[in-house]
Design a protein around this motif. Structure first.
Motif, PDB file in Angstrom:
ATOM      1  N   LEU A 180       0.807  -1.228   0.000  1.00 59.10           N
ATOM      2  CA  LEU A 180       0.000   0.000   0.000  1.00 59.10           C
ATOM      3  C   LEU A 180       0.839   1.277   0.000  1.00 59.10           C
ATOM      4  N   PHE A 181       2.068   1.182   0.508  1.00 58.25           N
ATOM      5  CA  PHE A 181       2.832   2.416   0.749  1.00 58.25           C
ATOM      6  C   PHE A 181       4.076   2.551  -0.128  1.00 58.25           C
ATOM      7  N   GLY A 182       4.257   1.591  -1.049  1.00 60.23           N
ATOM      8  CA  GLY A 182       5.367   1.713  -2.003  1.00 60.23           C
ATOM      9  C   GLY A 182       6.745   1.495  -1.391  1.00 60.23           C
ATOM     10  N   GLN A 183       6.798   1.025  -0.142  1.00 59.02           N
ATOM     11  CA  GLN A 183       8.093   0.714   0.488  1.00 59.02           C
ATOM     12  C   GLN A 183       8.522  -0.702   0.074  1.00 59.02           C
ATOM     13  N   PRO A 184       9.837  -0.989   0.127  1.00 62.94           N
ATOM     14  CA  PRO A 184      10.272  -2.355  -0.214  1.00 62.94           C
ATOM     15  C   PRO A 184       9.579  -3.383   0.682  1.00 62.94           C
ATOM     16  N   LEU A 185       9.036  -4.424   0.050  1.00 62.30           N
ATOM     17  CA  LEU A 185       8.315  -5.462   0.784  1.00 62.30           C
ATOM     18  C   LEU A 185       8.522  -6.797   0.072  1.00 62.30           C
ATOM     19  N   VAL A 186       8.985  -7.797   0.824  1.00 62.99           N
ATOM     20  CA  VAL A 186       9.158  -9.145   0.269  1.00 62.99           C
ATOM     21  C   VAL A 186       8.643 -10.149   1.287  1.00 62.99           C
ATOM     22  N   CYS A 187       7.913 -11.160   0.818  1.00 68.41           N
ATOM     23  CA  CYS A 187       7.502 -12.283   1.678  1.00 68.41           C
ATOM     24  C   CYS A 187       8.037 -13.576   1.059  1.00 68.41           C
ATOM     25  N   LEU A 188       8.791 -14.336   1.839  1.00 68.60           N
ATOM     26  CA  LEU A 188       9.266 -15.656   1.402  1.00 68.60           C
ATOM     27  C   LEU A 188       8.392 -16.694   2.103  1.00 68.60           C
ATOM     28  N   LEU A 189       7.789 -17.584   1.325  1.00 70.88           N
ATOM     29  CA  LEU A 189       6.760 -18.472   1.862  1.00 70.88           C
ATOM     30  C   LEU A 189       7.149 -19.935   1.679  1.00 70.88           C
ATOM     31  N   SER A 190       7.013 -20.698   2.751  1.00 71.09           N
ATOM     32  CA  SER A 190       7.398 -22.110   2.730  1.00 71.09           C
ATOM     33  C   SER A 190       6.418 -22.931   1.893  1.00 71.09           C
ATOM     34  N   PRO A 191       6.815 -24.141   1.511  1.00 72.02           N
ATOM     35  CA  PRO A 191       5.819 -25.068   0.954  1.00 72.02           C
ATOM     36  C   PRO A 191       4.715 -25.277   1.985  1.00 72.02           C
ATOM     37  N   THR A 192       3.505 -25.577   1.525  1.00 70.29           N
ATOM     38  CA  THR A 192       2.413 -25.803   2.483  1.00 70.29           C
ATOM     39  C   THR A 192       2.200 -27.289   2.751  1.00 70.29           C
ATOM     40  N   SER A 193       2.814 -28.136   1.932  1.00 67.60           N
ATOM     41  CA  SER A 193       2.781 -29.572   2.247  1.00 67.60           C
ATOM     42  C   SER A 193       4.029 -30.224   1.655  1.00 67.60           C
ATOM     43  N   TYR A 194       4.471 -31.278   2.325  1.00 63.68           N
ATOM     44  CA  TYR A 194       5.674 -31.998   1.886  1.00 63.68           C
ATOM     45  C   TYR A 194       5.308 -33.441   1.559  1.00 63.68           C
ATOM     46  N   PRO A 195       6.113 -34.108   0.747  1.00 64.02           N
ATOM     47  CA  PRO A 195       5.882 -35.541   0.518  1.00 64.02           C
ATOM     48  C   PRO A 195       5.930 -36.295   1.851  1.00 64.02           C
ATOM     49  N   LYS A 196       5.240 -37.428   1.910  1.00 64.39           N
ATOM     50  CA  LYS A 196       5.117 -38.169   3.180  1.00 64.39           C
ATOM     51  C   LYS A 196       6.480 -38.466   3.823  1.00 64.39           C
ATOM     52  N   SER A 197       7.437 -38.891   3.039  1.00 67.84           N
ATOM     53  CA  SER A 197       8.740 -39.278   3.605  1.00 67.84           C
ATOM     54  C   SER A 197       9.448 -38.092   4.257  1.00 67.84           C
ATOM     55  N   VAL A 198       9.134 -36.892   3.794  1.00 66.59           N
ATOM     56  CA  VAL A 198       9.767 -35.693   4.350  1.00 66.59           C
ATOM     57  C   VAL A 198       8.988 -35.195   5.565  1.00 66.59           C
ATOM     58  N   GLN A 199       7.677 -35.411   5.549  1.00 65.88           N
ATOM     59  CA  GLN A 199       6.823 -34.939   6.654  1.00 65.88           C
ATOM     60  C   GLN A 199       7.246 -35.514   8.001  1.00 65.88           C
ATOM     61  N   ASP A 200       7.756 -36.727   7.989  1.00 62.32           N
ATOM     62  CA  ASP A 200       8.134 -37.388   9.246  1.00 62.32           C
ATOM     63  C   ASP A 200       9.148 -36.579  10.046  1.00 62.32           C
ATOM     64  N   GLN A 201       9.878 -35.721   9.361  1.00 64.90           N
ATOM     65  CA  GLN A 201      10.951 -34.970  10.017  1.00 64.90           C
ATOM     66  C   GLN A 201      10.464 -33.686  10.691  1.00 64.90           C
ATOM     67  N   THR A 202       9.194 -33.302  10.470  1.00 62.93           N
ATOM     68  CA  THR A 202       8.789 -31.937  10.858  1.00 62.93           C
ATOM     69  C   THR A 202       8.954 -31.635  12.347  1.00 62.93           C
ATOM     70  N   GLN A 203       8.858 -32.660  13.197  1.00 58.49           N
ATOM     71  CA  GLN A 203       9.034 -32.410  14.629  1.00 58.49           C
ATOM     72  C   GLN A 203      10.452 -31.905  14.912  1.00 58.49           C
ATOM     73  N   ARG A 204      11.395 -32.326  14.073  1.00 60.81           N
ATOM     74  CA  ARG A 204      12.794 -31.928  14.279  1.00 60.81           C
ATOM     75  C   ARG A 204      13.126 -30.635  13.534  1.00 60.81           C
ATOM     76  N   GLY A 205      12.108 -29.920  13.128  1.00 55.99           N
ATOM     77  CA  GLY A 205      12.326 -28.642  12.456  1.00 55.99           C
ATOM     78  C   GLY A 205      11.884 -28.690  11.005  1.00 55.99           C
ATOM     79  N   SER A 206      11.500 -27.542  10.488  1.00 61.19           N
ATOM     80  CA  SER A 206      10.987 -27.470   9.121  1.00 61.19           C
ATOM     81  C   SER A 206      12.117 -27.539   8.097  1.00 61.19           C
ATOM     82  N   LEU A 207      11.847 -28.230   6.993  1.00 65.86           N
ATOM     83  CA  LEU A 207      12.838 -28.336   5.913  1.00 65.86           C
ATOM     84  C   LEU A 207      13.128 -26.963   5.309  1.00 65.86           C
TER      85      LEU A 207
END
Length: 565
Positions: free
Chosen positions: A406-433
């Motif tokens: 809205l204000f013309g200032q520098p703005l960037v959003c970096l967004l994670s995947p919203t779902s991972y393959p099953k084999s990768v999901q198992d790791q989420t408790q130990r931190g996001s990929l």
């Protein structure tokens, strides 16, 4: 003999020594307890109070060193009391680090905590029949472990955990206490924290090598002559952790722990600063190598989060950037309305302090209402009046694609995947990929390839190769004719430059990986990056395949020259 007569036998000078010591001890406790009442946000209010507290502790520490003999014989000074003073000084340095983000103060905290253990200040505590003293010792261990974790002294952490475990066992056997479960939980949390890294780097003796992932000289591609980038500096960062079931220790989730290190430079003189007791000079500024100031918010409520955001925004210097990192459970919209505005896409969960059971609200609200314990994209709009850099790691990160500048200032959003393959999901408790890629791309790359250990030589070769890849990604960003100017505005800051480069590398690696088939499994950004120039660039794809070949996992990636997508 009466007490008065005994006191009369004490020479005047020695009596004054004891009186002065008692005064300093009381004053130090008073000031230390007052630290709890200081507001946690805002830069100005706390500085002078901290300075006064440091001054008193400096005097107290030197005083007990100079008059130890008199204090031993006339006051009955015990070693655990000296340990208690040293422990408070360690805490002061740790809190000074939290307030300033200057990693050198972590070294100072470490040197005091280390001295307590080396000199066995708390050794006699177990012989006294006072459970509250043993608790002081246990708390000291917990604080020492936090500082060692932040300094990546993992070997020492393991030794301290073993000692703490024995101390807890002794404590619970001797005193029939109610806090046994709490202390056992502390042990479980730190053990999970130590094991959270998905990949071990081992040397020729099969010993684990601990690598620091703070910003170091030579690891950030330099700005080339003629590059037109912004002069903005990352000044403030809010690091927010509100993920259910993620590994945590001492109000730090593993994602928060990784991100705070990604926003710090390597501490200076780590090897040489081991025992500098008696030197309390937090006012001496280190050489110019500032880290952005950080607020660490574990499971904040919406009002806490908004208060810290406002304080940060208010004090942000000119030409500076505010970074907001959100690692939190996603909140999804309950229904569709005709008009979709910045409050209609959900967002990420903030803490309710009640009625949350496994991330689900206990009482379902009226379906037409918005979730009130949610940080919506619209909540951040007021803060886009100044340069804002947002990282969202969540199952509903894409809600933040619906941003409007809205204000013309520098703005960037970096967004994670919203779902991972099953084999990768198992790791989420130990931190996001996704956060792992922003913290240490090589660790994340190994993890996504299913490699759990690697030889040090190969690790170093791969690191060297990645430096070349980073340089090429940097050129892709700065030479693209279609890239949004916001990316270039932020590129001038070393921390943000490295995060942008790692984000592009993460996006390219996941796009080529055979397990990642859905678009939901790829990171996104607002504004969108020009894909052909960056994440889908043929040069970058070639680099990803070269790295995979180096690690002998090329069969996990699509090679366009051999196979179709």
């Amino acid at each position: 003999m009466t007490g008065a007569e005994v006191e009369d036998d004490i020479p005047l000078g020695e009596r004054k020594t004891v009186t002065d010591f008692c005064y300093l001890l009381d004053k130090s406790k008073q000031l230390f307890n007052g630290l709890r009442d200081l507001p946690q946000y805002g830069h100005k209010q706390w500085q002078s109070y901290f300075g006064r507290t440091f001054d008193v502790y400096t005097k107290l520490w030197k005083f007990q060193q100079q008059h130890r003999q008199v204090l031993d014989s006339r006051y009955g000074l015990k070693r655990w009391q000296i340990g208690e003073v040293a422990s408070k000084i360690g805490q002061l340095y740790y809190h000074y680090y939290l307030r300033t983000s200057e990693t050198s103060y972590l070294n100072e905290a470490f040197s005091f905590y280390s001295a307590i253990r080396q000199r066995s200040y708390y050794f006699q505590v177990n012989k006294e029949d006072r459970p509250e003293l043993v608790v002081k010792k246990l708390r000291y261990y917990a604080r020492y472990i936090v500082v060692c974790l932040l300094l990546n002294k993992m070997d020492l952490v393991k030794v301290l955990v073993k000692e703490l475990s024995e101390e807890i066992e002794d404590y619970t056997q001797r005193f029939n206490t109610e806090d046994q479960l709490e202390w056992n939980l502390v042990l479980q949390e730190v053990a999970a924290f130590v094991e959270a890294d998905p990949v071990m780097v081992v040397n020729d003796n099969n010993a684990v090598v601990v690598n620091s992932n703070r910003l170091q000289e030579g690891c950030v591609p330099q700005l080339e002559q003629g590059m037109v980038v912004g002069q903005l500096v990352l000044a403030d960062a809010l690091i927010i952790g509100n993920c259910n079931n993620q590994v945590k220790f001492s109000e730090l989730t593993i994602d928060m722990f990784r991100m705070l290190q990604a926003l710090e430079r390597e501490p200076v003189n780590l090897a040489t600063q081991t025992s500098k007791q008696g030197t309390l000079e937090p006012n001496e500024k280190p050489a110019k190598r500032e880290n952005p100031h950080k607020y660490l918010l574990y499971k904040p409520t919406f009002s806490q989060l908004f208060t810290f955001l406002s304080a940060s925004f208010k004090e942000l210097p000119a030409n500076s950037v505010l970074l907001v990192y959100l690692s939190a459970t996603g909140v999804f919209p309950t229904g569709r309305s005709d008009y979709e505005g910045p409050y209609d896409f959900g967002g990420v969960l903030t803490n309710t302090n009640r009625d949350i059971v496994n991330g689900e609200t206990a009482q379902k609200k009226n379906q037409a209402q918005k979730e009130m314990h949610c940080l919506h994209p619209g909540d951040l709009f007021p803060f886009t009046r100044k340069p804002l850099f947002v990282i969202v790691d969540s199952t509903n990160s894409t809600a933040y694609k619906n941003f409007t500048n809205l204000f013309g200032q520098p703005l960037v959003c970096l967004l994670s995947p919203t779902s991972y393959p099953k084999s990768v999901q198992d790791q989420t408790q130990r931190g996001s990929l996704f956060t792992l890629f922003l913290y240490c791309p090589l660790l994340a790359f190994f993890s996504v390839c299913g490699l759990s250990s690697v030889r040090r030589g190969l690790w170093e070769r791969a690191q060297e190769f990645l430096r070349k890849v980073y340089r090429d990604i940097g050129q892709m960003i700065t030479r693209s004719r279609t890239i949004d100017q916001a990316f270039l505005q932020f590129y001038g800051d070393e921390f943000l430059r490295l995060i942008l480069i790692r984000f592009v590398f993460c996006s390219a690696a996941l796009r080529l990986h055979k397990l990642f088939r859905e678009s939901r499994s790829f990171p996104e950004s607002y504004p969108e990056l020009p894909k052909q120039d960056t994440v889908e660039s043929s040069l970058l794809q070639k680099h990803v395949l070269e790295l995979a070949t180096m690690l002998d996992v090329q069969n996990l990636f699509w090679d366009d020259s051999l196979e179709g997508y």
